[in-house]
Design a protein around this motif. Sequence first.
Motif, PDB file in Angstrom:
ATOM      1  N   LEU A 105      18.417 -14.789  29.550  1.00 48.69           N
ATOM      2  CA  LEU A 105      18.387 -15.862  28.484  1.00 48.69           C
ATOM      3  C   LEU A 105      19.219 -16.055  26.868  1.00 48.69           C
ATOM      4  O   LEU A 105      18.205 -16.015  26.573  1.00 48.69           O
ATOM      5  CB  LEU A 105      17.725 -17.047  29.118  1.00 48.69           C
ATOM      6  CG  LEU A 105      17.194 -17.290  30.366  1.00 48.69           C
ATOM      7  CD1 LEU A 105      16.130 -18.844  31.139  1.00 48.69           C
ATOM      8  CD2 LEU A 105      18.508 -17.684  31.236  1.00 48.69           C
ATOM      9  N   VAL A 106      20.365 -16.080  27.202  1.00 49.38           N
ATOM     10  CA  VAL A 106      20.500 -16.458  25.363  1.00 49.38           C
ATOM     11  C   VAL A 106      21.081 -17.566  25.391  1.00 49.38           C
ATOM     12  O   VAL A 106      21.656 -18.297  25.504  1.00 49.38           O
ATOM     13  CB  VAL A 106      21.590 -15.551  24.687  1.00 49.38           C
ATOM     14  CG1 VAL A 106      22.022 -16.042  23.787  1.00 49.38           C
ATOM     15  CG2 VAL A 106      21.171 -14.363  25.842  1.00 49.38           C
ATOM     16  N   LYS A 107      20.440 -18.531  23.842  1.00 48.95           N
ATOM     17  CA  LYS A 107      20.716 -19.865  23.551  1.00 48.95           C
ATOM     18  C   LYS A 107      21.691 -19.833  22.542  1.00 48.95           C
ATOM     19  O   LYS A 107      21.739 -18.974  21.347  1.00 48.95           O
ATOM     20  CB  LYS A 107      19.493 -20.143  22.547  1.00 48.95           C
ATOM     21  CG  LYS A 107      19.894 -22.020  22.553  1.00 48.95           C
ATOM     22  CD  LYS A 107      18.882 -22.917  21.409  1.00 48.95           C
ATOM     23  CE  LYS A 107      17.447 -21.560  21.210  1.00 48.95           C
ATOM     24  NZ  LYS A 107      16.609 -23.381  19.611  1.00 48.95           N
ATOM     25  N   GLY A 108      22.672 -20.547  22.859  1.00 53.46           N
ATOM     26  CA  GLY A 108      23.519 -21.294  21.626  1.00 53.46           C
ATOM     27  C   GLY A 108      23.696 -22.025  21.644  1.00 53.46           C
ATOM     28  O   GLY A 108      23.897 -22.841  22.197  1.00 53.46           O
ATOM     29  N   ASP A 158      17.309 -14.958  21.813  1.00 52.18           N
ATOM     30  CA  ASP A 158      16.956 -14.836  22.740  1.00 52.18           C
ATOM     31  C   ASP A 158      16.219 -16.343  22.761  1.00 52.18           C
ATOM     32  O   ASP A 158      15.547 -17.097  22.481  1.00 52.18           O
ATOM     33  CB  ASP A 158      16.057 -13.553  23.172  1.00 52.18           C
ATOM     34  CG  ASP A 158      16.698 -12.830  23.595  1.00 52.18           C
ATOM     35  OD1 ASP A 158      17.725 -12.258  24.023  1.00 52.18           O
ATOM     36  OD2 ASP A 158      16.942 -11.305  22.455  1.00 52.18           O
ATOM     37  N   PHE A 159      15.745 -16.486  24.726  1.00 53.50           N
ATOM     38  CA  PHE A 159      15.450 -18.300  24.690  1.00 53.50           C
ATOM     39  C   PHE A 159      14.443 -18.095  26.087  1.00 53.50           C
ATOM     40  O   PHE A 159      15.109 -17.652  27.281  1.00 53.50           O
ATOM     41  CB  PHE A 159      16.689 -19.266  25.590  1.00 53.50           C
ATOM     42  CG  PHE A 159      16.074 -20.022  25.766  1.00 53.50           C
ATOM     43  CD1 PHE A 159      15.771 -21.630  24.395  1.00 53.50           C
ATOM     44  CD2 PHE A 159      15.545 -20.526  27.356  1.00 53.50           C
ATOM     45  CE1 PHE A 159      14.805 -22.478  24.962  1.00 53.50           C
ATOM     46  CE2 PHE A 159      15.516 -21.767  27.495  1.00 53.50           C
ATOM     47  CZ  PHE A 159      14.867 -22.934  26.732  1.00 53.50           C
ATOM     48  N   ARG A 160      13.326 -18.588  25.833  1.00 53.42           N
ATOM     49  CA  ARG A 160      12.171 -18.277  27.158  1.00 53.42           C
ATOM     50  C   ARG A 160      11.933 -20.227  27.363  1.00 53.42           C
ATOM     51  O   ARG A 160      11.939 -20.833  25.671  1.00 53.42           O
ATOM     52  CB  ARG A 160      11.130 -17.958  26.562  1.00 53.42           C
ATOM     53  CG  ARG A 160      11.623 -16.199  26.320  1.00 53.42           C
ATOM     54  CD  ARG A 160      10.218 -15.398  25.766  1.00 53.42           C
ATOM     55  NE  ARG A 160      10.574 -13.564  26.475  1.00 53.42           N
ATOM     56  CZ  ARG A 160      11.742 -13.229  25.316  1.00 53.42           C
ATOM     57  NH1 ARG A 160      11.738 -14.045  23.835  1.00 53.42           N
ATOM     58  NH2 ARG A 160      12.029 -11.670  24.991  1.00 53.42           N
ATOM     59  N   GLY A 161      12.319 -20.704  28.306  1.00 49.42           N
ATOM     60  CA  GLY A 161      11.316 -21.473  28.386  1.00 49.42           C
ATOM     61  C   GLY A 161      12.452 -22.229  29.276  1.00 49.42           C
ATOM     62  O   GLY A 161      12.661 -21.784  30.104  1.00 49.42           O
ATOM     63  N   ASN A 162      12.119 -23.724  28.974  1.00 47.23           N
ATOM     64  CA  ASN A 162      12.593 -24.856  30.131  1.00 47.23           C
ATOM     65  C   ASN A 162      14.882 -24.545  30.148  1.00 47.23           C
ATOM     66  O   ASN A 162      14.926 -25.261  29.028  1.00 47.23           O
ATOM     67  CB  ASN A 162      12.544 -25.644  30.686  1.00 47.23           C
ATOM     68  CG  ASN A 162      13.163 -26.185  32.220  1.00 47.23           C
ATOM     69  OD1 ASN A 162      14.483 -26.696  32.356  1.00 47.23           O
ATOM     70  ND2 ASN A 162      12.245 -27.785  32.316  1.00 47.23           N
TER      71      ASN A 162
END
Length: 509
Positions: free
Chosen positions: A232-235, A278-282
């Motif tokens: 999961l990658v936040k943009g 990089d994303f961790r969470g909902n």
Amino acid sequence: MDKLIYDLLVIGGGINGAGIARDAAGRGMSVLLCEQDDLAAHTSSASTKLIHGGLRYLEHHQFGLVRKALQEREVLLRSAPHIISPLRFVMPHAPDQRPVWMIRLGLFLYDHLARRKVLQSAEAIDLTTHACGTALRPGFQRGFVFSDGRVQDARLVVLNALDAAEHGATILTRTPLVAAAREHSSWRMTLRTPDGQNQIVFARGVVNAAGPWVNRLLGDVLDVTPRHSVRLVKGSHIIVRKLFDHPYAYLFQNPDNRIIFAIPYEDDYTLIGTTDVDFRGNPGQVQIDDGETDYLCRMVNRYFARQIGPADVLATMSGVRPLVKDQTSSAQAVPRDYTLELDEKGPPLVSVFGGKITTYRKLAEQVVDMISPRLGRYRPTWTGNAPLPGGDIPKADFPAFHSRLARQYPWLPASLLKRYAHAYGTRIHTLLGQARSLADLGECIVPGLYELEARYLVEVEWAQTAEDILWRRSKLKLHAGPGAEATLTRWLATYRRPVAAPAHAVSAP
């Protein structure tokens, strides 16, 4: 008692899920799509709004992905010329960046990896005389121009869902899948309806197109152990008052080897992005953070004469990209291609890992090709030459189409006509119906939104909330001013679309 059995249940109302539902329904399958929120509520409405091959992917040697995306770029430009249009990009060059020979080689490949009928080829420009140079800081003398396309991303999702429905699919929004089990030759699926009730449906095949939730659904609901997983990658993007007065967009190279786009947006704004974090969470609660905002401001300030800071940011967008996990250390280098995984330990299940908006149609085609023989369906592919709703504009010539509309509807204000033409294409005639004057559009609920359109969006395009209408179906939230959302919410409380029962399934004992 008989039970309703669908050929295919598609989980996820983002671009991949909507595209798969459209393709399958058009091949004669009975299809049910369920989405836990609104269509395009997450990743698919938080993109950089581009239909592109991905010039930067060449540097990571993803030639196959770039070629596939460039081929699809041409298909999509023809299929939806109202919501997808050509856009020229300027890439200023500085001596401390990638050498000129490398940029020339990259642009040559970009122009020739796939046949190009619609878009102009790349060229070098003199920024001291070109219109695009006036917005830049002093010192940028040389640049390059190339072509790609821009898209109204959330509307692309809605139009795919609409086409699916017109081919017989049932589209259920705000209806999550909460339980699933294989029973003999079909899946037994439990859906949670918007009123909190459980609804049991059956499907002979399932596609998991849940995007960032793909792995969670496999493990927690579908009880399947996948061979692949997603990173999961936040943009994130920021929106500011427009920083330049010309129709070009910019691609900026930065010291960290990333690129940033600055794109003309909704006439009065500039869209800037994106980040790769990089994303961790909902994934449903993703937001831009201060570090991302500072980064985007700092990077564009290296180029633009007009400097911006966090105080200039009027709106933001953040989404979580579900990229196929590999051993790459940096988020920006993770491959943007997709992987399809078939599980046949009983009724078939196809799971979608990764993907990008430009290649959604090809992905959908491959998914349906994979699962249809296992359902006894053998109809040929069809979406490659089929316009999306409203896209059947003669010769895909939007300017000529817009001119005809101006003559046909002289009573519509120019700005409203332009927005309707871009949002609905030839479906503008369905939207307006028998309207012959501005008064026929009904109450002006908020600036730019009349009752006639609001009813259409609720009755035809699954909109239920002010956010659905003001942000995803349109971008009126940027223009309507404070209080617009509350005003529209009050109007919606007085009007609700009747909920239709699921249809188009096959009755079986």
